[in-house]
Design an enzyme around this catalytic site. Structure first.
Site, PDB file in Angstrom:
ATOM      1  N   GLU A  14     -25.270 -18.582 -11.217  1.00  0.00           N
ATOM      2  CA  GLU A  14     -24.451 -17.537 -10.841  1.00  0.00           C
ATOM      3  C   GLU A  14     -25.116 -17.151  -9.497  1.00  0.00           C
ATOM      4  OE1 GLU A  14     -24.941 -14.271 -13.530  1.00  0.00           O
ATOM      5  OE2 GLU A  14     -23.822 -15.281 -15.063  1.00  0.00           O
TER       6      GLU A  14
ATOM      7  N   CYS B  88     -30.629   4.489  35.920  1.00  0.00           N
ATOM      8  CA  CYS B  88     -30.559   5.615  36.742  1.00  0.00           C
ATOM      9  C   CYS B  88     -31.839   5.981  37.259  1.00  0.00           C
ATOM     10  CB  CYS B  88     -30.043   7.033  36.126  1.00  0.00           C
ATOM     11  SG  CYS B  88     -30.917   7.837  34.740  1.00  0.00           S
TER      12      CYS B  88
ATOM     13  N   LYS C  78     -26.959 -14.534  -6.901  1.00  0.00           N
ATOM     14  CA  LYS C  78     -27.614 -13.352  -7.163  1.00  0.00           C
ATOM     15  C   LYS C  78     -27.192 -12.141  -6.120  1.00  0.00           C
ATOM     16  CE  LYS C  78     -32.321 -11.969  -7.786  1.00  0.00           C
ATOM     17  NZ  LYS C  78     -32.364 -10.788  -7.244  1.00  0.00           N
TER      18      LYS C  78
ATOM     19  N   CYS D 167     -33.603   8.243  27.835  1.00  0.00           N
ATOM     20  CA  CYS D 167     -33.441   8.618  29.262  1.00  0.00           C
ATOM     21  C   CYS D 167     -33.132  10.015  29.045  1.00  0.00           C
ATOM     22  CB  CYS D 167     -32.355   7.790  29.883  1.00  0.00           C
ATOM     23  SG  CYS D 167     -31.916   8.428  31.441  1.00  0.00           S
TER      24      CYS D 167
ATOM     25  N   ASP E  98       0.729   4.209  -2.883  1.00  0.00           N
ATOM     26  CA  ASP E  98       0.817   5.667  -2.176  1.00  0.00           C
ATOM     27  C   ASP E  98       1.585   6.669  -2.845  1.00  0.00           C
ATOM     28  OD1 ASP E  98      -1.688   5.040  -1.124  1.00  0.00           O
ATOM     29  OD2 ASP E  98      -1.053   4.963   0.882  1.00  0.00           O
TER      30      ASP E  98
ATOM     31  N   LYS F 170     -34.895 -17.827  -5.463  1.00  0.00           N
ATOM     32  CA  LYS F 170     -34.399 -16.900  -4.152  1.00  0.00           C
ATOM     33  C   LYS F 170     -34.368 -17.834  -2.778  1.00  0.00           C
ATOM     34  CE  LYS F 170     -36.130 -12.775  -4.231  1.00  0.00           C
ATOM     35  NZ  LYS F 170     -35.810 -11.300  -4.436  1.00  0.00           N
TER      36      LYS F 170
ATOM     37  N   ASP G 132       0.858  -1.182  -0.020  1.00  0.00           N
ATOM     38  CA  ASP G 132       0.040   0.011  -0.012  1.00  0.00           C
ATOM     39  C   ASP G 132       0.968   1.256   0.080  1.00  0.00           C
ATOM     40  OD1 ASP G 132      -1.706  -1.807   0.456  1.00  0.00           O
ATOM     41  OD2 ASP G 132      -2.890  -1.026   1.934  1.00  0.00           O
TER      42      ASP G 132
ATOM     43  N   CYS H 118     -26.724   9.882  33.876  1.00  0.00           N
ATOM     44  CA  CYS H 118     -27.018   8.501  33.810  1.00  0.00           C
ATOM     45  C   CYS H 118     -25.760   7.754  33.320  1.00  0.00           C
ATOM     46  CB  CYS H 118     -28.014   8.452  32.731  1.00  0.00           C
ATOM     47  SG  CYS H 118     -28.400   6.799  32.197  1.00  0.00           S
TER      48      CYS H 118
ATOM     49  N   GLU I  96     -23.847  -5.451 -10.399  1.00  0.00           N
ATOM     50  CA  GLU I  96     -24.355  -5.040  -9.071  1.00  0.00           C
ATOM     51  C   GLU I  96     -23.202  -4.319  -8.347  1.00  0.00           C
ATOM     52  OE1 GLU I  96     -27.537  -6.165  -9.316  1.00  0.00           O
ATOM     53  OE2 GLU I  96     -28.403  -6.049  -7.307  1.00  0.00           O
TER      54      GLU I  96
ATOM     55  N   TYR J  40     -22.352  -9.240 -14.477  1.00  0.00           N
ATOM     56  CA  TYR J  40     -23.018 -10.480 -14.851  1.00  0.00           C
ATOM     57  C   TYR J  40     -23.657 -10.526 -15.855  1.00  0.00           C
ATOM     58  CZ  TYR J  40     -26.568  -7.928 -11.958  1.00  0.00           C
ATOM     59  OH  TYR J  40     -27.307  -7.119 -11.544  1.00  0.00           O
TER      60      TYR J  40
ATOM     61  N   ARG K 294     -30.618   1.320 -12.609  1.00  0.00           N
ATOM     62  CA  ARG K 294     -31.746   0.774 -13.250  1.00  0.00           C
ATOM     63  C   ARG K 294     -32.753   1.666 -13.545  1.00  0.00           C
ATOM     64  NH1 ARG K 294     -35.327  -3.749 -14.310  1.00  0.00           N
ATOM     65  NH2 ARG K 294     -36.900  -3.212 -12.712  1.00  0.00           N
TER      66      ARG K 294
ATOM     67  N   ASP L 209     -27.163  -8.988  -3.892  1.00  0.00           N
ATOM     68  CA  ASP L 209     -28.195  -8.278  -3.262  1.00  0.00           C
ATOM     69  C   ASP L 209     -27.771  -6.918  -3.222  1.00  0.00           C
ATOM     70  OD1 ASP L 209     -30.510  -7.676  -2.171  1.00  0.00           O
ATOM     71  OD2 ASP L 209     -30.143  -8.420  -0.175  1.00  0.00           O
TER      72      ASP L 209
ATOM     73  N   LYS M 256     -29.162 -19.052 -15.959  1.00  0.00           N
ATOM     74  CA  LYS M 256     -29.277 -18.606 -17.161  1.00  0.00           C
ATOM     75  C   LYS M 256     -28.848 -19.665 -18.228  1.00  0.00           C
ATOM     76  CE  LYS M 256     -27.633 -14.281 -15.604  1.00  0.00           C
ATOM     77  NZ  LYS M 256     -26.583 -13.079 -15.681  1.00  0.00           N
TER      78      LYS M 256
ATOM     79  N   CYS N 178     -35.747   4.786  33.543  1.00  0.00           N
ATOM     80  CA  CYS N 178     -34.358   4.096  33.061  1.00  0.00           C
ATOM     81  C   CYS N 178     -33.755   2.951  33.827  1.00  0.00           C
ATOM     82  CB  CYS N 178     -33.418   5.270  33.066  1.00  0.00           C
ATOM     83  SG  CYS N 178     -31.489   4.858  32.574  1.00  0.00           S
TER      84      CYS N 178
HETATM   85  S1  IVH Z   1     -29.144 -11.047 -14.917  1.00  0.00           S
HETATM   86  C1  IVH Z   1     -31.595  -9.499 -18.387  1.00  0.00           C
HETATM   87  N1  IVH Z   1     -27.148 -11.987 -13.018  1.00  0.00           N
HETATM   88  O1  IVH Z   1     -31.254  -9.299  -9.930  1.00  0.00           O
HETATM   89  C2  IVH Z   1     -31.080 -10.266 -17.074  1.00  0.00           C
HETATM   90  N2  IVH Z   1     -29.152 -10.334 -12.279  1.00  0.00           N
HETATM   91  O2  IVH Z   1     -34.089  -9.670  -9.683  1.00  0.00           O
HETATM   92  C3  IVH Z   1     -30.635  -9.282 -16.374  1.00  0.00           C
HETATM   93  N3  IVH Z   1     -29.082  -9.733 -10.045  1.00  0.00           N
HETATM   94  O3  IVH Z   1     -32.038  -6.420 -11.665  1.00  0.00           O
HETATM   95  C4  IVH Z   1     -30.143  -9.661 -14.907  1.00  0.00           C
HETATM   96  N4  IVH Z   1     -27.433 -11.014  -9.421  1.00  0.00           N
HETATM   97  O4  IVH Z   1     -30.013  -6.293 -10.334  1.00  0.00           O
HETATM   98  C5  IVH Z   1     -28.409 -10.917 -13.239  1.00  0.00           C
HETATM   99  N5  IVH Z   1     -25.912 -12.788 -11.406  1.00  0.00           N
HETATM  100  C6  IVH Z   1     -26.765 -11.886 -11.850  1.00  0.00           C
HETATM  101  C7  IVH Z   1     -27.493 -11.290 -10.857  1.00  0.00           C
HETATM  102  C8  IVH Z   1     -28.587 -10.102 -11.306  1.00  0.00           C
HETATM  103  C9  IVH Z   1     -28.233  -9.982  -9.010  1.00  0.00           C
HETATM  104  C10 IVH Z   1     -30.169  -8.705  -9.850  1.00  0.00           C
HETATM  105  C11 IVH Z   1     -30.167  -7.646 -11.079  1.00  0.00           C
HETATM  106  C12 IVH Z   1     -31.464  -7.730 -11.472  1.00  0.00           C
HETATM  107  C13 IVH Z   1     -32.408  -8.367 -10.243  1.00  0.00           C
HETATM  108  C14 IVH Z   1     -33.522  -8.996 -10.716  1.00  0.00           C
END
Ligand code: IVH
Length: 668
Positions: free
Chosen positions: A113, A409, A115, A424, A38, A312, A34, A430, A173, A225, A136, A117, A288, A406
């Protein structure tokens, strides 16, 4: 140095730093320390400062963020950003597979893949340079958040390698890793602010912040992705992502090509467990179809592609019994109820406690002691009680009533109208509030007293050596040395540390006082604006809220804190001890009242000063730098390339424009 030699050197440094950024943030395989990084960055910064003609907004030095966005511009997506259809069970996943087989008459190959969050983002690169980062939004248009996204170190500002199309777009994401989230929350708690609930909300708030330098410090990350299928890169999704990875984009290493539905289910089962060890939050798995040709055959609905589906994960839940409810009093006096549970295993950890947040939550659940409750660990870090098994309740179970006084106290608790939290009000008497305030006072970002920590404060307080902050400065070395665990050496360190703290600058002293909502940034702003504590003590709500960043809530909290006689007395004691309650001579140098009462908006790019420097100048001369144009704006400080809509607004409101030179003349 010759100008072209300088440019050569600058370009070489930029390339080198881009590569080390990539190795560190995308590959996690740094080649240099690092410190070395720097040093190189500093070298580049110095050259860029000396030769502003070679400025480049895509330079790695710009990752610290120096843009203020007052309004995010809406941008239309070239290709719509679709969403995914969700499934919650394996049966629905098999239906998806059967439908694809039937429609294509093929043995489909799938890519599985994680997903992620977080917040989805679309990046556009033109000739290999990052041009736009757009959220989006509604799928058709989103907000241009490029200035903020540029601060995310794992996102390349220039594509690496070769073979990328001149117009390239990729979706992914943005996420806040748990480690960054925990750090932010620790800071918020230290500043007396409510902690954020989960990384996803925090990410979406962060990406829409106006000050990109704050975004830069928040440690965001991003995974990519999806390349829109209209951009023809290769014949498969997995190859597309491999190509993108070779251009420097961060692609998850956990992607798997699956030949059968059994492989897909294996992947899902594996990650349903293993997800708890990931550095970022995921809420499922995306399946996919790998072949782009097959994807195109299957097409999309208005909302989502027919070639992909999201599985999910269920938020994990478990039943256990509620043993008792205890109440914690924080540094700010907020009383938080906590459920003590019969220990139970959930999402990889043993859960003994769950947060109940406030009295409304308890009443909403209708909780009784010994109830069988359902505990869930979803996106939130701390598990919560989501349900009560009323049928299993013993008729003699006692209803949980929120305490009236409280627990520390005995003072009757207060609840501000319209707010859910009980406080409180005994701020200065306190014990946890007093100890918490002293701990905050001595902490690293505040007075940074060498040799002291939470335990020493606890010890000194319990032994009756200190009753408040100012007592720290009358501690005697022999009193400290006589305590168990602390010898003469530690005593000397603490006494020296306290002595040294007398030169801690005003803004940090102000932060150290522990006024609710006055965190590091607000303290800095107040110190700069008012210059000394007396001016702050005399300020009205109106004068306080006149400052751009100070709203009613902060202003009222300052006024209330200063209205308490004990607090004013403490300030006087600390002042007579020798703490800094005004800006230093150095900081005061170069300041004046020449711009007092003026609100100035800065727009465009400038020759002599950066926007940040101009902002500082405005403030140093008593003016106010505002973010958006209104009738109240006094001047537009205008540089090159001002946006047409801004110009129009200024003309319409009749706000005078001044150039950089005219401005410099104004302040002499
Ligand atoms: S593909 C046309 N791949 O999930 C397909 N989406 O519920 C585009 N997301 O809006 C999405 N991980 O924000 C894809 N490995 C992944 C993902 C992913 C998270 C999110 C993405 C999407 C939302 C849909």
């Amino acid at each position: 140095m010759e100008p072209d030699k300088v440019l050569e050197k600058i370009n070489a440094l930029r390339k080198e730093l881009d590569r080390h950024n990539y190795l560190y943030y995308v590959k996690s395989e740094p080649e240099i320390s690092d410190y070395e990084f720097d040093q190189k960055l500093k070298e580049l910064e110095a050259l860029e400062k000396q030769f502003p003609q070679f400025d480049d907004p895509m330079s790695p030095t710009k990752r610290v963020g120096n843009d203020i966005t007052s309004e995010f511009v809406q941008v239309k997506h070239k290709y719509p950003m679709l969403s995914l259809s969700n499934t919650y069970n394996e049966g629905e996943l098999r239906d998806f597979d059967n439908r694809i087989r039937k429609e294509t008459n093929l043995e489909p190959e799938y890519v599985c893949e994680l997903k992620f969050d977080g917040v989805s983002i679309s990046l556009t690169y033109e000739n290999g340079i990052l041009k736009h980062a757009v959220t989006r939004g509604d799928g058709y248009q989103g907000d241009d958040v490029t200035a903020n996204v540029k601060t995310i170190r794992s996102i390349p500002l220039h594509l690496m390698g070769e073979g990328w199309p001149n117009e390239f777009e990729i979706r992914g994401e943005i996420l806040m890793p748990f480690a960054a989230f925990d750090k932010l929350n620790a800071e918020r708690v230290e500043n007396g602010e409510e902690p954020m609930a989960n990384p996803r909300n925090t990410t979406s708030g962060t990406i829409k912040m106006q000050d990109s330098s704050v975004v830069a410090r928040r440690g965001l990350d991003a995974y990519f992705y999806n390349v829109p299928s209209q951009i023809r890169l290769s014949e498969s999704h997995s190859k597309n992502l491999e190509l993108a990875a070779s251009w420097g984009l961060k692609i998850s290493e956990h992607l798997r090509v699956c030949k059968s539905m059994d492989d897909v289910l294996d992947y899902i089962h594996y990650w349903d467990e293993a997800r708890h060890a990931l550095p970022v939050a995921i809420d499922g798995v995306v399946v996919k179809v790998n072949s782009i040709a097959v994807q195109n055959d299957l097409g999309t609905t208005a909302k989502s592609p027919r070639w992909a589906v999201a599985y999910k994960f269920k938020a994990e839940q478990v039943e256990t019994s509620l043993l008792s409810v205890s109440y914690q009093v924080g540094r700010t006096g907020a009383v938080t109820p906590v459920a003590n549970l019969e220990p139970v295993l959930l999402a990889g950890t043993t859960v003994k406690r769950a947060s109940l947040h406030n009295a409304d939550i308890i009443a909403g659940l209708g909780l009784h002691i010994n109830d069988i409750v359902k505990v869930e660990k979803g996106g939130e870090i701390i598990p919560k009680i989501v349900d009560v098994n009323v049928a299993a309740r013993h008729p003699l179970n006692r209803k949980v009533e929120f305490i009236k006084t409280c627990p520390e106290c005995g003072t009757p608790l207060r609840r501000v109208e319209g707010e859910a939290v009980h406080y409180c009000p005994n701020e200065t008497g306190c014990p946890p509030q007093i100890k918490g305030k002293i701990i905050h006072f001595i902490s690293r970002k505040a007075m940074d007293i060498d040799g002291m920590g939470e335990e020493t404060v606890e010890l000194f307080y319990n032994k009756g050596l200190i009753k408040g902050i100012a007592d720290l400065y009358v501690l005697k070395a022999e009193d400290i040395a006589s305590l168990e665990r602390l010898g003469e050496k530690s005593a000397k360190r603490i006494i020296d540390g306290l002595e040294a703290s007398k030169s801690v600058p005003f803004e940090r002293v102000l932060f150290a006082l522990g006024i609710r909502y006055v965190g590091e940034t607000v303290a800095k702003i107040l110190a700069k604006y008012f210059k000394n504590i007396d001016a702050i003590m005399e300020a009205t709500v109106e004068q306080l809220t006149d400052i751009n960043e100070i709203g009613d809530r902060i202003a009222q909290s300052i006024i209330d804190w200063l209205a308490i006689a004990d607090n004013r007395e403490m300030i006087e004691r600390l002042r007579s001890i020798g703490l800094q309650f005004q800006l230093s001579e150095e900081e005061l140098a170069g300041t004046s009242d020449k711009l007092a009462g003026l609100s100035i908006i800065i727009s465009g790019t400038f020759e002599k000063h950066s926007r940040e420097e101009l902002k500082t100048l405005i403030e140093k001369h008593g003016g106010k730098n505002v973010g958006s144009i209104s009738k109240k704006t006094s001047y537009l400080l205008a540089g090159e390339n001002i946006g047409p809509s801004k110009l129009e607004k200024v003309k319409k409101l009749g706000i005078p424009m001044i150039s950089e030179d005219e401005f410099l003349e104004m302040i002499g």
